[in-house]
Design a protein around this motif. Structure first.
Motif, short mmCIF file in Angstrom:
data_model
loop_
_atom_site.label_atom_id
_atom_site.label_comp_id
_atom_site.label_asym_id
_atom_site.label_seq_id
_atom_site.Cartn_x
_atom_site.Cartn_y
_atom_site.Cartn_z
N UNK A 1 92.46 31.94 1.81
CA UNK A 1 91.46 30.89 1.58
C UNK A 1 92.12 29.58 1.19
N UNK A 2 93.19 29.64 0.42
CA UNK A 2 93.89 28.41 0.04
C UNK A 2 94.51 27.77 1.28
N UNK A 3 95.07 28.59 2.16
CA UNK A 3 95.61 28.06 3.41
C UNK A 3 94.52 27.38 4.23
N UNK A 4 93.35 27.99 4.28
CA UNK A 4 92.23 27.39 5.01
C UNK A 4 91.77 26.09 4.35
N UNK B 1 101.85 22.19 7.00
CA UNK B 1 102.92 23.18 6.80
C UNK B 1 102.61 24.08 5.61
N UNK B 2 102.04 23.51 4.56
CA UNK B 2 101.64 24.30 3.38
C UNK B 2 100.56 25.31 3.78
N UNK B 3 99.59 24.87 4.59
CA UNK B 3 98.53 25.77 5.06
C UNK B 3 99.13 26.95 5.82
N UNK B 4 100.03 26.66 6.72
CA UNK B 4 100.67 27.69 7.53
C UNK B 4 101.41 28.70 6.66
N UNK B 5 102.16 28.20 5.70
CA UNK B 5 102.94 29.06 4.80
C UNK B 5 102.01 30.01 4.01
N UNK B 6 100.89 29.48 3.53
CA UNK B 6 99.95 30.30 2.75
C UNK B 6 99.28 31.36 3.62
N UNK B 7 98.91 30.98 4.83
CA UNK B 7 98.26 31.93 5.73
C UNK B 7 99.24 33.04 6.10
#
Length: 181
Positions: free
Chosen positions: A96-99, A132-138
């Protein structure tokens, strides 16, 4: 439809195994009663429990997803980050954080379109960092819970589309600027 049922079943299993104190709020989220869930978790903010932060962030995110402002999106991200810090194996919070970071990138891209020539390189760099942060979290969410791979595949398509989109926008505005000079 199958993805939604799979997610609902995963949430139901999770509700069964979690602390009873927060099950009601999580169930409200699972049933799409985001406003009721928001009130439920707001009343429990003093508890500073990872599920309170997760529930509050998720209710806010789902309630206004496409109409969120930058400060609202950053607030949601902050709540997810508290949940992740308190429970580092909580895959749902990472996903959810990535989203939410993807949503923030969208908000920042809309702002960029409003003022493309104001610190263009800084804006583009900032948006790419958020993506990039979103991708890493997902990716971390899938590492923690492989059942998220279908959702992650979809979200990573959003990531790729937005990365291409920001590069294309920058090129477009640079071309316009070049022709104006």
């Amino acid at each position: 439809m199958g993805e939604k049922n799979k997610s609902l079943k995963m949430l139901e299993r999770w509700v069964e195994s979690m602390e009873d104190e927060y099950a009601e709020g999580i169930e409200l989220l699972a049933r799409g009663k985001n406003n009721a869930a928001l009130h439920f978790f707001e009343k429990r903010m003093d508890n500073n429990h990872y599920l309170v932060h997760y529930g509050l962030a998720t209710a806010k995110f789902k309630e206004k997803r496409d109409a969120l402002t930058e400060p609202e999106t950053r607030d949601i991200i902050a709540h997810y980050e508290v949940a992740m810090k308190q429970k580092p194996v909580f895959a749902d919070a990472f996903l959810m954080c990535g989203m939410a970071y993807e949503q923030l990138a969208g908000v920042l891209m809309r702002a960029f379109k409003q003022h493309p020539y104001k610190n263009m390189d800084k804006q583009v760099t900032g948006i790419k960092a958020v993506l990039r942060k979103a991708k890493k979290l997902i990716e971390k969410a899938v590492e923690l819970n492989p059942d998220f791979s279908d959702v992650a595949t979809s979200e990573l398509r959003v990531y790729k589309t937005r990365m291409r989109g920001i590069d294309n926008l920058k090129a477009h505005y640079m071309e316009i600027k070049h022709h104006q000079n």
